[in-house]
Design an enzyme around this catalytic site. Structure first.
Site, mmCIF file in Angstrom:
data_model
loop_
_atom_site.group_PDB
_atom_site.id
_atom_site.type_symbol
_atom_site.label_atom_id
_atom_site.label_comp_id
_atom_site.label_asym_id
_atom_site.label_seq_id
_atom_site.Cartn_x
_atom_site.Cartn_y
_atom_site.Cartn_z
ATOM 1 N N SER A 141 0.870 -1.179 0.000
ATOM 2 C CA SER A 141 0.000 0.000 0.000
ATOM 3 C C SER A 141 0.905 1.226 0.000
ATOM 4 O O SER A 141 2.071 1.137 0.434
ATOM 5 C CB SER A 141 -0.851 0.014 1.274
ATOM 6 O OG SER A 141 -1.526 1.255 1.416
ATOM 7 N N TYR A 154 -1.853 -0.543 10.860
ATOM 8 C CA TYR A 154 -1.969 -0.924 9.445
ATOM 9 C C TYR A 154 -0.757 -0.444 8.659
ATOM 10 O O TYR A 154 -0.137 -1.208 7.918
ATOM 11 C CB TYR A 154 -3.262 -0.336 8.870
ATOM 12 C CG TYR A 154 -3.473 -0.631 7.393
ATOM 13 C CD1 TYR A 154 -3.915 -1.885 6.975
ATOM 14 C CD2 TYR A 154 -3.238 0.340 6.421
ATOM 15 C CE1 TYR A 154 -4.111 -2.154 5.629
ATOM 16 C CE2 TYR A 154 -3.433 0.076 5.077
ATOM 17 C CZ TYR A 154 -3.874 -1.174 4.681
ATOM 18 O OH TYR A 154 -4.059 -1.450 3.345
ATOM 19 N N LYS A 158 2.159 -2.551 6.630
ATOM 20 C CA LYS A 158 2.357 -2.436 5.178
ATOM 21 C C LYS A 158 3.801 -2.059 4.842
ATOM 22 O O LYS A 158 4.341 -2.475 3.818
ATOM 23 C CB LYS A 158 1.361 -1.434 4.594
ATOM 24 C CG LYS A 158 -0.053 -1.997 4.536
ATOM 25 C CD LYS A 158 -0.133 -3.194 3.595
ATOM 26 C CE LYS A 158 -1.462 -3.884 3.583
ATOM 27 N NZ LYS A 158 -1.533 -5.015 2.641
ATOM 28 N N TYR A 195 -14.392 1.195 6.276
ATOM 29 C CA TYR A 195 -13.661 2.273 6.955
ATOM 30 C C TYR A 195 -14.539 3.530 7.033
ATOM 31 O O TYR A 195 -14.664 4.155 8.089
ATOM 32 C CB TYR A 195 -12.359 2.556 6.203
ATOM 33 C CG TYR A 195 -11.613 3.771 6.688
ATOM 34 C CD1 TYR A 195 -11.083 3.811 7.973
ATOM 35 C CD2 TYR A 195 -11.445 4.887 5.862
ATOM 36 C CE1 TYR A 195 -10.406 4.938 8.429
ATOM 37 C CE2 TYR A 195 -10.765 6.011 6.313
ATOM 38 C CZ TYR A 195 -10.251 6.039 7.593
ATOM 39 O OH TYR A 195 -9.585 7.150 8.044
HETATM 40 P P1 NAD Z 1 -11.270 -6.452 1.000
HETATM 41 O O1 NAD Z 1 -11.704 -6.371 2.407
HETATM 42 O O2 NAD Z 1 -12.239 -6.126 -0.078
HETATM 43 O O3 NAD Z 1 -10.682 -7.913 0.716
HETATM 44 C C1 NAD Z 1 -9.818 -8.542 1.611
HETATM 45 C C2 NAD Z 1 -10.105 -10.038 1.578
HETATM 46 O O4 NAD Z 1 -9.146 -10.689 2.429
HETATM 47 C C3 NAD Z 1 -11.500 -10.416 2.091
HETATM 48 O O5 NAD Z 1 -12.145 -11.250 1.157
HETATM 49 C C4 NAD Z 1 -11.207 -11.139 3.400
HETATM 50 O O6 NAD Z 1 -12.157 -12.151 3.711
HETATM 51 C C5 NAD Z 1 -9.829 -11.722 3.130
HETATM 52 N N1 NAD Z 1 -9.094 -12.064 4.355
HETATM 53 C C6 NAD Z 1 -8.956 -11.299 5.470
HETATM 54 N N2 NAD Z 1 -8.212 -11.942 6.377
HETATM 55 C C7 NAD Z 1 -7.871 -13.148 5.839
HETATM 56 C C8 NAD Z 1 -7.098 -14.246 6.292
HETATM 57 N N3 NAD Z 1 -6.551 -14.275 7.512
HETATM 58 N N4 NAD Z 1 -6.928 -15.314 5.460
HETATM 59 C C9 NAD Z 1 -7.489 -15.305 4.224
HETATM 60 N N5 NAD Z 1 -8.240 -14.296 3.761
HETATM 61 C C10 NAD Z 1 -8.422 -13.229 4.545
HETATM 62 O O7 NAD Z 1 -9.960 -5.527 0.901
HETATM 63 P P2 NAD Z 1 -9.225 -4.824 -0.331
HETATM 64 O O8 NAD Z 1 -9.432 -3.375 -0.204
HETATM 65 O O9 NAD Z 1 -9.544 -5.517 -1.601
HETATM 66 O O10 NAD Z 1 -7.704 -5.101 0.079
HETATM 67 C C11 NAD Z 1 -6.886 -6.046 -0.599
HETATM 68 C C12 NAD Z 1 -5.441 -5.685 -0.388
HETATM 69 O O11 NAD Z 1 -5.192 -4.380 -0.920
HETATM 70 C C13 NAD Z 1 -5.002 -5.617 1.075
HETATM 71 O O12 NAD Z 1 -3.709 -6.145 1.195
HETATM 72 C C14 NAD Z 1 -5.021 -4.136 1.379
HETATM 73 O O13 NAD Z 1 -4.164 -3.807 2.439
HETATM 74 C C15 NAD Z 1 -4.555 -3.591 0.057
HETATM 75 N N6 NAD Z 1 -4.872 -2.186 -0.166
HETATM 76 C C16 NAD Z 1 -6.154 -1.764 -0.235
HETATM 77 C C17 NAD Z 1 -6.410 -0.415 -0.448
HETATM 78 C C18 NAD Z 1 -7.801 0.134 -0.535
HETATM 79 O O14 NAD Z 1 -7.946 1.381 -0.581
HETATM 80 N N7 NAD Z 1 -8.844 -0.696 -0.569
HETATM 81 C C19 NAD Z 1 -5.358 0.481 -0.575
HETATM 82 C C20 NAD Z 1 -4.057 0.014 -0.504
HETATM 83 C C21 NAD Z 1 -3.822 -1.334 -0.291
#
Ligand code: NAD
Length: 254
Positions: A141, A154, A158, A195
């Protein structure tokens, strides 16, 4: 079809960025395991891909649990024969100031976001080595290198992911295993919606406000991050390892 004949594991592919990665990989010819802790979301994602003619298998996994990570890899090998690509994407979203965060919260956020990634890498290594190489993509991230108010656990986790990527790249280069990362900015997923809801904000207004941080004046879409993950997973990035690609609409340049 840049992933024809490849087998991938995508963690956290039940929703958001992981699901978009899984859908894109399937369209590019990969057979893949959706490893997610959420049974309904994971099964739904796999069914949707298979209904479109893709080859996806849902395996319920908690990547922070070493035995569960091992099972997910073993099940993938049993079903598809091997593993060529690992995408570490599952995350725990634990926010707060240092005084708000319990020791259990710290264990959870590092357990999923950092140790969970390492668990999956360790379990995939024998197959990747057997194949003479492979590609690992870690979703970090922009929170890896910027400070944000009340985001201590968090963002710290990251930053560890970005460093995990560099250290793994160094140790695994001799095995022809490339390790790279993507650093998304604010992307519209359920994590973002959760969030916003936790702050009690109006969803539409909050999305517009979050989007203002980007030079492109909007939130990113999961599919836009999936394109970067695909590039790093495929041979198109064959001379890249240890890189963390920023995909944030320009949010972090100033
Ligand atoms: P999301 O909540 O839509 O998806 C995350 C998924 O991970 C969910 O399906 C959840 O069930 C699964 N999960 C959680 N804990 C788990 C575990 N212990 N074992 C297996 N599965 C598990 O989130 P997202 O926004 O799609 O995030 C995906 C990635 O992108 C993450 O690494 C997040 O940190 C990163 N990210 C997201 C954003 C954003 O703005 N959404 C920004 C930067 C980075």
């Amino acid at each position: 079809m840049v992933l024809k004949n490849k087998v991938a594991i995508v963690t956290g592919a039940g929703s958001g960025i992981g699901r978009a990665v899984a859908e894109r990989f399937a369209r590019e010819g990969a057979a893949l395991t959706i490893a997610d802790i959420d049974e309904a979301a994971g099964a739904n994602a796999a069914n949707a891909i298979n209904a479109q003619g893709g080859r996806a298998y849902f395996h319920r996994a908690d990547t922070s649990d070493p035995a569960s990570a091992r099972d997910a890899v073993a099940a993938t090998v049993a079903r598809f024969g091997t593993v060529n690509i690992l995408v570490n994407n599952a995350a725990a979203f634990v926010f707060g100031k240092v005084e708000d965060v319990t020791p259990e919260d710290w264990q959870r956020v590092f357990g999923v976001n950092v140790i969970g990634y390492a668990n999956m890498v360790r379990e995939c290594l024998p197959e990747l080595r057997k194949n003479g190489g492979g590609s690992i993509v870690n979703v970090a991230s922009i929170s890896a290198f910027i400070a944000q108010p009340a985001f201590v656990p968090y963002n710290t986790s990251k930053a560890a992911v970005a460093q995990l990527t560099r250290c793994l790249a160094m140790d695994l280069a001799a095995d022809n295993i490339r390790v790279n990362g993507v650093c998304p900015g604010a992307i519209h997923t359920s994590a973002t919606d959760n969030y916003i809801a936790s702050l009690g904000l109006d969803p539409e207004q909050a999305c517009a406000d979050l989007g203002k941080d980007a030079l492109l004046k909007r939130l990113g879409k999961p599919e836009e991050i999936a394109a970067g993950v695909l590039f790093l997973a495929s041979d198109d990035s064959s001379f890249m390892t240890g890189a963390n690609i920023v995909m944030d609409g320009g949010a972090s340049i100033d």
